[in-house]
Design an enzyme around this catalytic site. Structure first.
Site, PDB file in Angstrom:
ATOM      1  N   TYR A 100      -9.876  -9.513   3.362  1.00  0.00           N
ATOM      2  CA  TYR A 100      -9.379  -9.802   4.702  1.00  0.00           C
ATOM      3  C   TYR A 100     -10.290 -10.846   5.332  1.00  0.00           C
ATOM      4  CZ  TYR A 100      -6.411  -5.668   4.306  1.00  0.00           C
ATOM      5  OH  TYR A 100      -5.473  -4.757   3.904  1.00  0.00           O
ATOM      6  N   ARG A 116       3.899 -14.756   4.199  1.00  0.00           N
ATOM      7  CA  ARG A 116       3.458 -13.983   3.034  1.00  0.00           C
ATOM      8  C   ARG A 116       4.164 -14.446   1.763  1.00  0.00           C
ATOM      9  NH1 ARG A 116       4.756  -7.763   4.157  1.00  0.00           N
ATOM     10  NH2 ARG A 116       4.087  -7.580   1.998  1.00  0.00           N
ATOM     11  N   ARG A 158       4.723  -4.589  -5.627  1.00  0.00           N
ATOM     12  CA  ARG A 158       6.002  -4.050  -5.188  1.00  0.00           C
ATOM     13  C   ARG A 158       7.061  -4.139  -6.275  1.00  0.00           C
ATOM     14  NH1 ARG A 158      10.980  -4.613  -3.560  1.00  0.00           N
ATOM     15  NH2 ARG A 158      11.773  -3.333  -1.827  1.00  0.00           N
ATOM     16  N   GLY A 187       6.441   1.749   3.718  1.00  0.00           N
ATOM     17  CA  GLY A 187       6.937   2.322   2.473  1.00  0.00           C
ATOM     18  C   GLY A 187       6.545   3.775   2.317  1.00  0.00           C
ATOM     19  N   VAL A 197       0.862  -1.179   0.000  1.00  0.00           N
ATOM     20  CA  VAL A 197       0.000   0.000   0.000  1.00  0.00           C
ATOM     21  C   VAL A 197       0.897   1.226   0.000  1.00  0.00           C
ATOM     22  CG1 VAL A 197      -1.717   1.325   1.281  1.00  0.00           C
ATOM     23  CG2 VAL A 197      -1.858  -1.174   1.232  1.00  0.00           C
TER      24      VAL A 197
END
Length: 521
Positions: free
Chosen positions: A271, A244, A160, A382, A94
């Site tokens: 989610y 992940r 990413r 990030g 995000v």
């Protein structure tokens, strides 16, 4: 075991500036008007400041520091990276508007981001398949927030790898080169000469590099901590970890249960909330990603702070089932469809935030994880690294010269510390929202389950804020005049806090969100 190719250093020559001096706007063969090649455009540079900046670390924070320092008129003396080439670790991230509004100044990146970001919807489910809320959008894209926003529209998800390659391309187009295979073992500064420097590990005589300002963007356990703080900040366990991964969608679609649920789905970020744990599932056009966050007492084995993908999919499935035996079968099928050698098991460790991010003389300064780590599930690490880069480059510009550059780093630190501290506390709010869900409140008002993206974070413009506050901060540092930051929650009375304090409140049954003063919405 067949390993999925992740975390492998790629071709270090791919982004040599000579290859990107006259290239189309994107990697793909996109045509311009009437079939012509689109033009590549660099932003206008500000006048030269005469400040040399050496950057250690070619992650997103380091690359954005290089780009913004270039745009602000500084001399980028080098970008040093310990890896042997670009490493495309990570999956879906995000990026909040506060971090990417600066891309409005960069035509190529503006084009690339618009083309490559993922316009997914967001949905919330219980672990056994009951629908809670959605489809919806992140709160930063609610209609009332879009009208006055500067910069590009920010989709809920960025891949990413694509976002990182966008930064690498832009660095190359500016004529800047990432020097790979350069492991910095220590930092130093010379106050008399007004320089910072690094010592690079070599097999022979030590290699030394110096500049007016050295930026430590080399992540957790940066050697710069020894110069700045005297020691490394010890991590503290959160009691949680995360599994992940990301992998090609085609692999998952070989399973009938997965096809039945997701084959016709538009891009979606789901989610799935279970007892003391949750699973995030991202289904895009060509990739699938998931992140499973359980309590440590649910799983076997120890997670380490490494992006080494060494976890078997069945291990994840069994961890899920040990916490709750009634997971939706399609979810378990999706987990088991992941290739072996593609899943990372990462501990969610917290580090108390240090107030000082600069060396005593201000010639070495930290950005991103080297200054303030965020857990991978925060949705903000990030973004804050990019905000750091933008703020630092602007403060150095306003400092105006190599002799005064140290003031720029000190003012950057002053502008950023309190904001980052508050942003870190929001990580606890969102973690508790998903692992300690107040189900009575959620079923009464399902919208309360939405991930918290506060206005004071996403509406912030770090470049404009640095221009606005530099003079006041300068007077504070030199003359002790009163200085108050306004880039954290309105009405909040800032005070430092520790991880131990927050976890004590959680252990006492308190909700972090209920203890916040001011407007954190």
């Amino acid at each position: 075991m067949t390993h999925f190719p992740v975390n492998i250093a790629s071709d270090k020559q791919e982004f040599d500036p000579e290859r990107w001096a006259k290239t189309p706007t994107t990697e793909s063969s996109v045509n311009g008007e009437n079939g012509t090649a689109p033009t590549s455009g660099l932003p206008s540079r500000h006048p030269s400041t005469g400040i040399s900046v050496l950057i250690v670390g070619a992650g997103m924070g380091g690359l954005m520091t290089a780009l913004e320092c270039w745009r602000k008129g500084h001399d980028v003396a080098g970008i040093l990276e310990r890896s042997e080439g670009p490493v495309y670790s990570g999956d879906i991230i995000v990026m909040q508007p506060s971090a990417v509004s600066i891309i409005r100044h960069w035509p190529d990146m503006l084009h690339d981001m618009k083309a490559e970001q993922v316009h997914a919807v967001v949905s919330y489910e219980t672990h056994d398949g009951r629908h809670i809320y959605g489809p919806t959008v992140p709160s930063f894209n609610d209609p009332e927030h879009l009208e006055t926003r500067k910069g590009p529209f920010v989709a809920p998800a960025q891949v990413r790898r694509k976002f990182y390659r966008m930064l690498l391309r832009q660095v190359a187009r500016c004529g800047l080169r990432v020097e790979y295979g350069k492991t910095v073992k220590s930092y130093f500064e010379d106050e008399k000469d007004g320089k910072g420097g690094v010592i690079i590990a070599t097999t022979g005589e030590a290699e030394v590099r110096v500049a007016d300002i050295v930026v430590a963007a080399d992540g957790l356990k940066s050697p710069s901590e020894i110069l700045i703080a005297g020691q490394h900040v010890p991590p503290r366990s959160s009691g949680l970890s995360i599994y992940r991964t990301a992998f090609p969608k085609d692999l998952a679609m070989q399973n009938e249960l997965v096809r039945k649920r997701w084959s016709d789905s538009p891009p979606i970020w789901e989610y799935w909330l279970g007892p003391g744990m949750y699973l995030g599932v991202f289904v895009g056009d060509d990739i699938i990603s998931f992140g499973f966050t359980p309590r440590d007492d649910i799983v076997e084995g120890t997670a380490t702070e490494s992006w080494e993908p060494d976890t078997d999919p069945e291990t994840v499935a069994q961890a899920m089932l040990s916490g709750a035996g009634d997971w939706d079968p399609a979810v378990l099928a999706l987990i088991r469809s992941a290739p072996k050698g593609a899943i990372v098991h990462w501990p969610l460790l917290w580090r108390d935030l240090r107030r000082e991010w600069t060396s005593p003389a201000g010639r070495v300064v930290q950005v991103g994880d080297s200054a303030h780590s965020f857990i991978p599930t925060s949705g903000n690490g990030g973004s804050q690294a990019l905000e750091d880069a933008i703020t630092l480059a602007t403060c150095l510009q306003l400092a105006g010269s190599s002799q005064r550059a140290y003031l720029g780093t000190k003012i950057y630190n002053l502008l950023r510390y309190e904001r980052v501290s508050c942003a870190q506390k929001m990580s606890f709010v969102n973690s508790q929202l998903k692992t300690g869900t107040d189900w009575d409140a959620i079923w009464k008002d399902p919208a309360k389950i939405r991930t918290r993206f506060p206005k004071w974070i996403f509406q912030h413009d770090p470049e404009a804020y640095a221009y606005e506050k530099f003079g006041e901060a300068f007077a504070h540092l030199l003359d002790g005049r009163e200085f108050v930051n306004t880039n954290y929650p309105p009405g909040h009375e800032f005070r430092a806090w520790t991880v131990e304090e927050v976890w004590r409140n959680i252990a006492d049954g308190k909700r972090v969100e209920d203890l916040l003063d001011g407007d954190w919405s």
